[in-house]
Write an enzyme that holds these catalytic residues in place. Sequence first.
Site, PDB file in Angstrom:
ATOM      1  N   TYR A   1       1.169  -1.082  -0.048  1.00  0.00           N
ATOM      2  CA  TYR A   1      -0.235   0.103  -0.457  1.00  0.00           C
ATOM      3  C   TYR A   1       0.848   1.587  -0.253  1.00  0.00           C
ATOM      4  O   TYR A   1       0.268   2.740   0.068  1.00  0.00           O
ATOM      5  CB  TYR A   1      -1.245  -0.463   1.271  1.00  0.00           C
TER       6      TYR A   1
ATOM      7  N   HIS B   1      -8.402   2.054  -5.480  1.00  0.00           N
ATOM      8  CA  HIS B   1      -7.450   1.588  -5.222  1.00  0.00           C
ATOM      9  C   HIS B   1      -5.986   1.309  -5.356  1.00  0.00           C
ATOM     10  O   HIS B   1      -5.744   1.441  -6.134  1.00  0.00           O
ATOM     11  CB  HIS B   1      -7.955  -0.301  -4.963  1.00  0.00           C
TER      12      HIS B   1
END
Length: 144
Positions: free
Chosen positions: A22, A99
């Site tokens: 991430y 995302h």
Amino acid sequence: MKILVLHGPNLNMLGTREPEVYGKMTLDDIDSTLKELACELGVELTIYQSNSEGALVDKIQSAVGSFDGILINPAAYTHTSVAIRDAIAATALPTVEVHLSNIHSREEFRTKSFVAPIALGQISGFGADSYLLGLRALFNHNKK
């Protein structure tokens, strides 16, 4: 133009949670870059993060009549929440799903999105830039 930005579960842990997946930016960092772009575009943002599915559904439902679009990272709820999908569909507001990681190159269970079929589009895999691209997409869509 008013856009509701929604961050789903565990995104409050960004910066420390699996940075190899991430990235190292925190949610506050992402929100700051979104606010900068919104200022350039003349867009007013309301930003909300929750780990609770019901709280996200409540925010989505309350967007009707107050917002011109929704920018959402449903996070883990992407793959599990019919409730969030149905709430977005019920609002009929233009929605872009974003995302940080490319959900289509990850575990099999992460490749299915309940939101994508009812969204304007899905942007994934560009880290924090996914949010910026999503905001630009909503802005351009609503300008038409």
